[in-house]
Motif scaffolding. Structure first.
Motif, PDB file in Angstrom:
ATOM      1  N   LEU A 261      37.580  24.896  49.270  1.00 20.08           N
ATOM      2  CA  LEU A 261      36.291  25.471  49.643  1.00 20.08           C
ATOM      3  C   LEU A 261      36.486  26.846  50.276  1.00 20.08           C
ATOM      4  CD1 LEU A 261      33.239  25.128  49.880  1.00 20.08           C
ATOM      5  CD2 LEU A 261      33.593  23.962  52.061  1.00 20.08           C
ATOM      6  N   ALA A 262      37.519  26.970  51.127  1.00 18.76           N
ATOM      7  CA  ALA A 262      37.807  28.264  51.749  1.00 18.76           C
ATOM      8  C   ALA A 262      38.199  29.295  50.702  1.00 18.76           C
ATOM      9  CB  ALA A 262      38.931  28.105  52.771  1.00 18.76           C
ATOM     10  N   ILE A 263      39.027  28.880  49.734  1.00 12.44           N
ATOM     11  CA  ILE A 263      39.459  29.779  48.662  1.00 12.44           C
ATOM     12  C   ILE A 263      38.260  30.281  47.865  1.00 12.44           C
ATOM     13  CG2 ILE A 263      40.673  29.884  46.444  1.00 12.44           C
ATOM     14  CD1 ILE A 263      42.758  27.960  47.658  1.00 12.44           C
ATOM     15  N   MET A 264      37.361  29.367  47.478  1.00 11.35           N
ATOM     16  CA  MET A 264      36.208  29.755  46.667  1.00 11.35           C
ATOM     17  C   MET A 264      35.234  30.623  47.467  1.00 11.35           C
ATOM     18  SD  MET A 264      36.872  28.656  43.723  1.00 11.35           S
ATOM     19  CE  MET A 264      35.313  29.039  42.919  1.00 11.35           C
ATOM     20  N   THR A 265      35.089  30.341  48.761  1.00  8.81           N
ATOM     21  CA  THR A 265      34.218  31.160  49.603  1.00  8.81           C
ATOM     22  C   THR A 265      34.752  32.580  49.689  1.00  8.81           C
ATOM     23  OG1 THR A 265      33.583  29.230  50.935  1.00  8.81           O
ATOM     24  CG2 THR A 265      33.197  31.393  51.898  1.00  8.81           C
ATOM     25  N   LEU A 266      36.064  32.708  49.898  1.00  3.59           N
ATOM     26  CA  LEU A 266      36.685  34.027  49.965  1.00  3.59           C
ATOM     27  C   LEU A 266      36.583  34.754  48.627  1.00  3.59           C
ATOM     28  CD1 LEU A 266      39.830  33.035  52.043  1.00  3.59           C
ATOM     29  CD2 LEU A 266      37.947  34.500  52.807  1.00  3.59           C
ATOM     30  N   LEU A 267      36.687  33.998  47.533  1.00  2.00           N
ATOM     31  CA  LEU A 267      36.565  34.592  46.203  1.00  2.00           C
ATOM     32  C   LEU A 267      35.188  35.206  46.017  1.00  2.00           C
ATOM     33  CD1 LEU A 267      37.515  35.054  43.257  1.00  2.00           C
ATOM     34  CD2 LEU A 267      36.675  32.754  42.752  1.00  2.00           C
TER      35      LEU A 267
ATOM     36  N   GLU B 258      33.115  36.144  48.303  1.00  2.00           N
ATOM     37  CA  GLU B 258      32.899  37.250  49.230  1.00  2.00           C
ATOM     38  C   GLU B 258      33.610  38.526  48.785  1.00  2.00           C
ATOM     39  OE1 GLU B 258      34.195  35.851  52.993  1.00  2.00           O
ATOM     40  OE2 GLU B 258      32.387  34.661  53.389  1.00  2.00           O
ATOM     41  N   SER B 259      34.720  38.364  48.070  1.00  2.00           N
ATOM     42  CA  SER B 259      35.533  39.526  47.713  1.00  2.00           C
ATOM     43  C   SER B 259      35.257  40.079  46.322  1.00  2.00           C
ATOM     44  CB  SER B 259      37.022  39.166  47.797  1.00  2.00           C
ATOM     45  OG  SER B 259      37.351  38.156  46.855  1.00  2.00           O
ATOM     46  N   SER B 260      34.444  39.356  45.538  1.00  2.00           N
ATOM     47  CA  SER B 260      34.188  39.825  44.173  1.00  2.00           C
ATOM     48  C   SER B 260      32.700  39.994  43.921  1.00  2.00           C
ATOM     49  CB  SER B 260      34.754  38.825  43.158  1.00  2.00           C
ATOM     50  OG  SER B 260      34.054  37.595  43.235  1.00  2.00           O
ATOM     51  N   ASN B 261      32.393  40.974  43.094  1.00  2.00           N
ATOM     52  CA  ASN B 261      31.009  41.188  42.673  1.00  2.00           C
ATOM     53  C   ASN B 261      30.857  40.655  41.259  1.00  2.00           C
ATOM     54  OD1 ASN B 261      30.178  42.608  45.046  1.00  2.00           O
ATOM     55  ND2 ASN B 261      31.358  44.370  44.322  1.00  2.00           N
ATOM     56  N   GLN B 262      30.482  39.367  41.172  1.00  2.00           N
ATOM     57  CA  GLN B 262      30.369  38.767  39.850  1.00  2.00           C
ATOM     58  C   GLN B 262      29.175  39.340  39.099  1.00  2.00           C
ATOM     59  OE1 GLN B 262      30.356  34.453  40.581  1.00  2.00           O
ATOM     60  NE2 GLN B 262      32.317  34.419  39.547  1.00  2.00           N
ATOM     61  N   LYS B 263      29.436  39.749  37.864  1.00  2.00           N
ATOM     62  CA  LYS B 263      28.369  40.230  37.015  1.00  2.00           C
ATOM     63  C   LYS B 263      27.558  39.048  36.497  1.00  2.00           C
ATOM     64  CE  LYS B 263      31.096  44.226  35.558  1.00  2.00           C
ATOM     65  NZ  LYS B 263      31.734  44.930  34.424  1.00  2.00           N
ATOM     66  N   LYS B 264      26.375  39.328  36.007  1.00  2.00           N
ATOM     67  CA  LYS B 264      25.477  38.264  35.564  1.00  2.00           C
ATOM     68  C   LYS B 264      26.103  37.421  34.466  1.00  2.00           C
ATOM     69  CE  LYS B 264      20.585  37.440  35.164  1.00  2.00           C
ATOM     70  NZ  LYS B 264      19.235  38.028  35.102  1.00  2.00           N
ATOM     71  N   GLU B 265      26.909  38.052  33.592  1.00  2.00           N
ATOM     72  CA  GLU B 265      27.525  37.296  32.508  1.00  2.00           C
ATOM     73  C   GLU B 265      28.623  36.362  32.999  1.00  2.00           C
ATOM     74  OE1 GLU B 265      29.236  41.563  32.267  1.00  2.00           O
ATOM     75  OE2 GLU B 265      27.305  40.582  32.600  1.00  2.00           O
ATOM     76  N   GLN B 266      28.978  36.459  34.309  1.00  2.00           N
ATOM     77  CA  GLN B 266      30.020  35.603  34.878  1.00  2.00           C
ATOM     78  C   GLN B 266      29.440  34.508  35.765  1.00  2.00           C
ATOM     79  OE1 GLN B 266      32.129  38.851  36.811  1.00  2.00           O
ATOM     80  NE2 GLN B 266      33.786  38.701  35.329  1.00  2.00           N
ATOM     81  N   GLN B 267      28.175  34.629  36.117  1.00  2.00           N
ATOM     82  CA  GLN B 267      27.547  33.660  37.012  1.00  2.00           C
ATOM     83  C   GLN B 267      26.998  32.484  36.207  1.00  2.00           C
ATOM     84  OE1 GLN B 267      24.558  35.945  39.006  1.00  2.00           O
ATOM     85  NE2 GLN B 267      26.035  37.185  40.138  1.00  2.00           N
ATOM     86  N   PHE B 268      27.334  31.260  36.648  1.00  2.00           N
ATOM     87  CA  PHE B 268      26.912  30.071  35.928  1.00  2.00           C
ATOM     88  C   PHE B 268      25.583  29.537  36.434  1.00  2.00           C
ATOM     89  CE2 PHE B 268      31.485  30.058  35.059  1.00  2.00           C
ATOM     90  CZ  PHE B 268      31.480  29.832  33.690  1.00  2.00           C
TER      91      PHE B 268
END
Length: 255
Positions: A131-137, A139-149
């Protein structure tokens, strides 16, 4: 924000409590069923008057027994727990010793139960780190719309790669099949599974949570969407978007 999005966007603290505070509408919302309690209003429950925050807590106890009970009943695809692990966790919640659990299960050994306790504790540690890893991920990345599920309902059945749908895919499918806009009529019903799910999810926006519909009401709503309303109704049940009574006369949104 619908209740599915509200549930999956909730913090760990909110998930544990089972409710969130919606500052925009000034109300407390149950994450388990979306029942809401407006701040500033007094709610009578079992002869006692409660403010909204206490009322949502009482609601969870009355309607869902507890947040723990609700989560433990969720499908394995959400908890990752086997039926045996769920049974053990219920015994642990009761405060039973390893020997008492063996007696209650009419078999096994205390050492086996103790081993399960250890494995579940290790699973908890792993879940915290993940959960900590995914939260940090996030926070640190700007996912584009084509990457958001896209988030699907908790009642979804047979969750597999059909549900791996991005927001960009969703927008494209909706514009293809709802040419008059997402609130308009369905042009054709897709044959591909992913597209079916996107279309059905959009159709479900026309139904209210916590409301029971007679079959005629469901038919009338679906007729305004697509001529073959029977097919749509069948898929809504089949894919776990809606539930119905045994006599098929009453329908409601699956929570």
């Amino acid at each position: 924000m619908n209740n599915e999005e509200r549930f999956w966007n909730a913090t760990m603290e909110e998930l544990i409590k089972g409710y969130v505070y919606d500052g925009m509408d000034e109300k407390y919302v149950c994450l388990l069923c979306s029942e809401s309690f407006e701040d500033g209003i007094i709610y009578p429950i079992d002869g006692t008057l409660y403010e909204a925050k206490k009322a949502v807590v009482c609601h969870i106890q009355h309607a869902h027994r507890s947040v723990f009970d609700y989560y433990i009943d969720l499908d394995k695809k959400y908890t990752g727990l086997t039926d045996h692990q769920k049974e053990l966790l219920l015994h642990f919640k009761e405060g039973l010793s390893d020997k008492e659990i063996v007696q209650k299960q009419n078999g096994g050994s205390a050492s086996t139960v103790r081993n399960h306790r250890f494995k579940l504790k290790e699973k908890e540690k792993q879940a915290k780190v993940f959960l900590a890893i995914m939260t940090l991920l996030h926070e640190s990345s700007n996912q584009k719309k084509e990457q958001q599920f896209v988030s699907f309902h908790k009642g979804a059945k047979m969750v597999d790669d059909r549900y791996a749908i991005t927001e960009a895919e969703k927008d494209k499918v909706l514009s293809t099949y709802f040419k008059e806009g997402i609130d308009g009529k369905l042009d054709t019903f897709p044959s591909k599974e992913k597209r079916k799910l996107i279309v059905l999810q959009n159709i479900m926006r026309r139904f209210e949570l916590n409301k029971t519909y007679m079959e005629k009401e469901v038919n009338d709503i679906l007729k305004s969407v697509y001529s073959d309303y029977v097919t749509i109704r069948r898929y809504l049940i089949e894919y776990g978007f809606m539930e119905r009574s045994k006599d098929c006369l009453q329908y409601w949104v699956k929570k």
